[in-house]
Design a protein around this motif. Structure first.
Motif, PDB file in Angstrom:
ATOM      1  N   ASN A  78     -15.639  -3.580   7.437  1.00 28.30           N
ATOM      2  CA  ASN A  78     -15.668  -2.494   6.459  1.00 28.30           C
ATOM      3  C   ASN A  78     -14.254  -2.410   5.918  1.00 28.30           C
ATOM      4  OD1 ASN A  78     -18.163  -2.137   7.589  1.00 28.30           O
ATOM      5  ND2 ASN A  78     -17.958   0.044   7.899  1.00 28.30           N
ATOM      6  N   VAL A  79     -14.108  -2.513   4.597  1.00 27.21           N
ATOM      7  CA  VAL A  79     -12.773  -2.533   4.014  1.00 27.21           C
ATOM      8  C   VAL A  79     -12.587  -1.389   3.016  1.00 27.21           C
ATOM      9  CG1 VAL A  79     -12.498  -5.024   4.316  1.00 27.21           C
ATOM     10  CG2 VAL A  79     -13.389  -4.144   2.158  1.00 27.21           C
ATOM     11  N   ARG A  80     -11.343  -1.163   2.679  1.00 28.48           N
ATOM     12  CA  ARG A  80     -10.948  -0.172   1.674  1.00 28.48           C
ATOM     13  C   ARG A  80      -9.691  -0.713   0.997  1.00 28.48           C
ATOM     14  NH1 ARG A  80      -6.506   2.229   3.756  1.00 28.48           N
ATOM     15  NH2 ARG A  80      -6.302   2.296   6.007  1.00 28.48           N
ATOM     16  N   LYS A  81      -9.316  -0.054  -0.111  1.00 24.16           N
ATOM     17  CA  LYS A  81      -8.044  -0.405  -0.749  1.00 24.16           C
ATOM     18  C   LYS A  81      -6.913  -0.055   0.211  1.00 24.16           C
ATOM     19  CE  LYS A  81      -8.788   0.259  -5.683  1.00 24.16           C
ATOM     20  NZ  LYS A  81      -8.341   1.043  -6.850  1.00 24.16           N
ATOM     21  N   SER A  82      -5.868  -0.857   0.180  1.00 25.46           N
ATOM     22  CA  SER A  82      -4.673  -0.499   0.939  1.00 25.46           C
ATOM     23  C   SER A  82      -4.128   0.811   0.381  1.00 25.46           C
ATOM     24  CB  SER A  82      -3.623  -1.603   0.816  1.00 25.46           C
ATOM     25  OG  SER A  82      -3.246  -1.769  -0.538  1.00 25.46           O
ATOM     26  N   THR A  83      -3.493   1.592   1.231  1.00 25.24           N
ATOM     27  CA  THR A  83      -2.943   2.876   0.783  1.00 25.24           C
ATOM     28  C   THR A  83      -1.436   2.893   0.984  1.00 25.24           C
ATOM     29  OG1 THR A  83      -3.420   3.857   2.936  1.00 25.24           O
ATOM     30  CG2 THR A  83      -5.043   4.214   1.209  1.00 25.24           C
ATOM     31  N   PHE A  84      -0.729   3.353  -0.044  1.00 28.81           N
ATOM     32  CA  PHE A  84       0.725   3.400   0.060  1.00 28.81           C
ATOM     33  C   PHE A  84       1.185   4.576   0.910  1.00 28.81           C
ATOM     34  CE2 PHE A  84      -0.018   6.216  -3.486  1.00 28.81           C
ATOM     35  CZ  PHE A  84       0.938   7.213  -3.326  1.00 28.81           C
ATOM     36  N   ALA A  85       0.365   5.647   0.987  1.00 29.88           N
ATOM     37  CA  ALA A  85       0.754   6.843   1.738  1.00 29.88           C
ATOM     38  C   ALA A  85       0.783   6.572   3.246  1.00 29.88           C
ATOM     39  CB  ALA A  85      -0.198   7.992   1.434  1.00 29.88           C
ATOM     40  N   THR A  86      -0.061   5.671   3.701  1.00 30.39           N
ATOM     41  CA  THR A  86      -0.093   5.276   5.106  1.00 30.39           C
ATOM     42  C   THR A  86       0.178   3.781   5.152  1.00 30.39           C
ATOM     43  OG1 THR A  86      -1.818   6.920   5.472  1.00 30.39           O
ATOM     44  CG2 THR A  86      -1.475   5.298   7.219  1.00 30.39           C
ATOM     45  N   PRO A  87       1.434   3.401   5.373  1.00 32.82           N
ATOM     46  CA  PRO A  87       1.760   1.975   5.333  1.00 32.82           C
ATOM     47  C   PRO A  87       0.863   1.157   6.250  1.00 32.82           C
ATOM     48  CG  PRO A  87       3.741   3.297   5.492  1.00 32.82           C
ATOM     49  CD  PRO A  87       2.577   4.228   5.694  1.00 32.82           C
ATOM     50  N   GLN A  88       0.398   0.013   5.744  1.00 30.08           N
ATOM     51  CA  GLN A  88      -0.498  -0.856   6.492  1.00 30.08           C
ATOM     52  C   GLN A  88       0.259  -1.991   7.161  1.00 30.08           C
ATOM     53  OE1 GLN A  88      -2.712   0.375   3.524  1.00 30.08           O
ATOM     54  NE2 GLN A  88      -3.059   1.591   5.331  1.00 30.08           N
ATOM     55  N   ASN A  89      -0.087  -2.227   8.393  1.00 30.21           N
ATOM     56  CA  ASN A  89       0.387  -3.399   9.099  1.00 30.21           C
ATOM     57  C   ASN A  89      -0.166  -4.614   8.363  1.00 30.21           C
ATOM     58  OD1 ASN A  89       0.172  -5.653  10.920  1.00 30.21           O
ATOM     59  ND2 ASN A  89       0.559  -4.250  12.608  1.00 30.21           N
ATOM     60  N   VAL A  90       0.634  -5.622   8.163  1.00 32.99           N
ATOM     61  CA  VAL A  90       0.205  -6.817   7.427  1.00 32.99           C
ATOM     62  C   VAL A  90      -1.037  -7.440   8.062  1.00 32.99           C
ATOM     63  CG1 VAL A  90       1.716  -8.440   8.634  1.00 32.99           C
ATOM     64  CG2 VAL A  90       1.046  -8.889   6.278  1.00 32.99           C
ATOM     65  N   ASN A  91      -1.224  -7.263   9.363  1.00 28.58           N
ATOM     66  CA  ASN A  91      -2.380  -7.841  10.045  1.00 28.58           C
ATOM     67  C   ASN A  91      -3.677  -7.105   9.744  1.00 28.58           C
ATOM     68  OD1 ASN A  91      -1.039  -9.995  11.408  1.00 28.58           O
ATOM     69  ND2 ASN A  91      -0.082  -8.437  12.674  1.00 28.58           N
ATOM     70  N   MET A  92      -3.615  -5.963   9.055  1.00 29.19           N
ATOM     71  CA  MET A  92      -4.823  -5.239   8.647  1.00 29.19           C
ATOM     72  C   MET A  92      -5.359  -5.747   7.314  1.00 29.19           C
ATOM     73  SD  MET A  92      -4.081  -1.294   9.755  1.00 29.19           S
ATOM     74  CE  MET A  92      -5.699  -0.759   9.237  1.00 29.19           C
ATOM     75  N   VAL A  93      -4.565  -6.524   6.587  1.00 29.81           N
ATOM     76  CA  VAL A  93      -5.003  -7.036   5.285  1.00 29.81           C
ATOM     77  C   VAL A  93      -6.085  -8.093   5.505  1.00 29.81           C
ATOM     78  CG1 VAL A  93      -4.321  -8.170   3.143  1.00 29.81           C
ATOM     79  CG2 VAL A  93      -2.759  -6.549   4.242  1.00 29.81           C
ATOM     80  N   VAL A  94      -7.289  -7.829   4.966  1.00 28.96           N
ATOM     81  CA  VAL A  94      -8.431  -8.728   5.120  1.00 28.96           C
ATOM     82  C   VAL A  94      -8.485  -9.735   3.985  1.00 28.96           C
ATOM     83  CG1 VAL A  94     -10.963  -8.855   5.268  1.00 28.96           C
ATOM     84  CG2 VAL A  94      -9.734  -6.982   6.388  1.00 28.96           C
ATOM     85  N   GLY A  95      -8.126  -9.312   2.770  1.00 27.89           N
ATOM     86  CA  GLY A  95      -8.182 -10.230   1.641  1.00 27.89           C
ATOM     87  C   GLY A  95      -7.950  -9.536   0.320  1.00 27.89           C
ATOM     88  N   ILE A  96      -8.221 -10.275  -0.760  1.00 26.63           N
ATOM     89  CA  ILE A  96      -7.990  -9.820  -2.125  1.00 26.63           C
ATOM     90  C   ILE A  96      -9.314  -9.883  -2.886  1.00 26.63           C
ATOM     91  CG2 ILE A  96      -6.675 -10.209  -4.254  1.00 26.63           C
ATOM     92  CD1 ILE A  96      -4.929  -9.569  -1.736  1.00 26.63           C
ATOM     93  N   ALA A  97      -9.671  -8.774  -3.540  1.00 32.10           N
ATOM     94  CA  ALA A  97     -10.901  -8.758  -4.339  1.00 32.10           C
ATOM     95  C   ALA A  97     -10.734  -9.670  -5.546  1.00 32.10           C
ATOM     96  CB  ALA A  97     -11.220  -7.334  -4.782  1.00 32.10           C
ATOM     97  N   ASP A  98     -11.719 -10.546  -5.768  1.00 36.50           N
ATOM     98  CA  ASP A  98     -11.672 -11.452  -6.910  1.00 36.50           C
ATOM     99  C   ASP A  98     -12.520 -10.926  -8.065  1.00 36.50           C
ATOM    100  OD1 ASP A  98     -10.676 -13.946  -8.031  1.00 36.50           O
ATOM    101  OD2 ASP A  98     -12.761 -14.614  -7.969  1.00 36.50           O
ATOM    102  N   ALA A  99     -13.370  -9.957  -7.774  1.00 31.34           N
ATOM    103  CA  ALA A  99     -14.216  -9.290  -8.770  1.00 31.34           C
ATOM    104  C   ALA A  99     -14.385  -7.856  -8.298  1.00 31.34           C
ATOM    105  CB  ALA A  99     -15.572  -9.985  -8.882  1.00 31.34           C
ATOM    106  N   THR A 100     -14.847  -6.990  -9.175  1.00 32.94           N
ATOM    107  CA  THR A 100     -15.040  -5.590  -8.786  1.00 32.94           C
ATOM    108  C   THR A 100     -16.187  -5.478  -7.795  1.00 32.94           C
ATOM    109  OG1 THR A 100     -14.170  -4.775 -10.876  1.00 32.94           O
ATOM    110  CG2 THR A 100     -15.591  -3.281  -9.633  1.00 32.94           C
ATOM    111  N   ILE A 101     -15.924  -4.797  -6.686  1.00 32.04           N
ATOM    112  CA  ILE A 101     -16.947  -4.486  -5.690  1.00 32.04           C
ATOM    113  C   ILE A 101     -17.052  -2.967  -5.662  1.00 32.04           C
ATOM    114  CG2 ILE A 101     -17.670  -4.640  -3.282  1.00 32.04           C
ATOM    115  CD1 ILE A 101     -15.935  -7.170  -3.040  1.00 32.04           C
ATOM    116  N   ALA A 102     -18.169  -2.450  -6.149  1.00 29.89           N
ATOM    117  CA  ALA A 102     -18.373  -0.997  -6.207  1.00 29.89           C
ATOM    118  C   ALA A 102     -18.386  -0.419  -4.803  1.00 29.89           C
ATOM    119  CB  ALA A 102     -19.683  -0.689  -6.926  1.00 29.89           C
ATOM    120  N   THR A 103     -18.110   0.879  -4.719  1.00 35.55           N
ATOM    121  CA  THR A 103     -18.167   1.544  -3.421  1.00 35.55           C
ATOM    122  C   THR A 103     -19.569   1.424  -2.839  1.00 35.55           C
ATOM    123  OG1 THR A 103     -17.601   3.569  -2.241  1.00 35.55           O
ATOM    124  CG2 THR A 103     -18.675   3.831  -4.372  1.00 35.55           C
ATOM    125  N   ALA A 104     -19.653   1.365  -1.528  1.00 37.87           N
ATOM    126  CA  ALA A 104     -20.911   1.229  -0.789  1.00 37.87           C
ATOM    127  C   ALA A 104     -21.661  -0.046  -1.160  1.00 37.87           C
ATOM    128  CB  ALA A 104     -21.793   2.455  -0.975  1.00 37.87           C
TER     129      ALA A 104
END
Length: 173
Positions: A78-104
């Motif tokens: 289950n993924v979400r956009k990275s958030t700048f307010a809560t810095p993410q550990n680089v190991n939490m990055v799953v990937g990069i969206a190549d096309a729009t994926i709607a919520t749910a």
């Protein structure tokens, strides 16, 4: 690396789960995401790309170039956009969206290889490491690496804030 048999293609987004979360698909070098061997030239020499099947559990659409991280306290993809307010550990990055994926919705994101990545407010600088952005959700910054700093790839071009930059990514999340 083994490639799972997948239902559909890596360009499909669906409200119904078609593959197991975390399934991988390796796109061979020289092929487009539609597996068209006629797509040759500079793109053919960029190497293979690995895609991973995820569920957008963020409450907002993941647009092309969004940095996608694991949703907190989950063991699934289950993924979400990275958030700048809560810095993410680089190991939490799953990937990069190549096309729009709607919520749910379910879809494929690029886990390793060449991807277009959204630049944070400072833009991205060629040949520098990319890290989670510190001003806008779902974006990346570049940094000159110190011995103790790691990124999830590097920029292959310089772009201004909000633009898509061609980057090489290697995500572990």
């Amino acid at each position: 690396m083994l490639t799972d048999l997948i239902v559909g293609s890596v360009t499909e987004v669906d409200l119904v789960q078609r593959n197991a979360l975390g399934s991988l698909y390796v796109e061979p070098a020289g092929f487009g995401s539609d597996r068209d061997p006629a797509v040759l030239g500079s793109k053919a020499d960029r190497g293979s790309r690995t895609w991973i099947y995820v569920y957008n559990d963020s409450g907002v659409s993941l647009v092309r170039g969004s940095v996608c991280v694991r949703k907190a306290a989950t063991q699934t993809y289950n993924v979400r956009k990275s958030t700048f307010a809560t810095p993410q550990n680089v190991n939490m990055v799953v990937g990069i969206a190549d096309a729009t994926i709607a919520t749910a919705s379910y879809g494929w994101i690029i886990r390793q290889g060449v991807a277009e990545v959204l630049a944070d407010t400072g833009g991205l600088t060629v040949d520098q490491a990319i890290v989670v952005g510190n001003a806008v959700d779902g974006t990346a910054d570049t940094i000159a690496l110190a011995a103790t700093t790691t990124g999830f790839g590097f920029a292959t071009e310089t772009v201004l804030a909000g633009a898509l930059a061609t980057c090489w990514v290697s995500c572990q999340g």
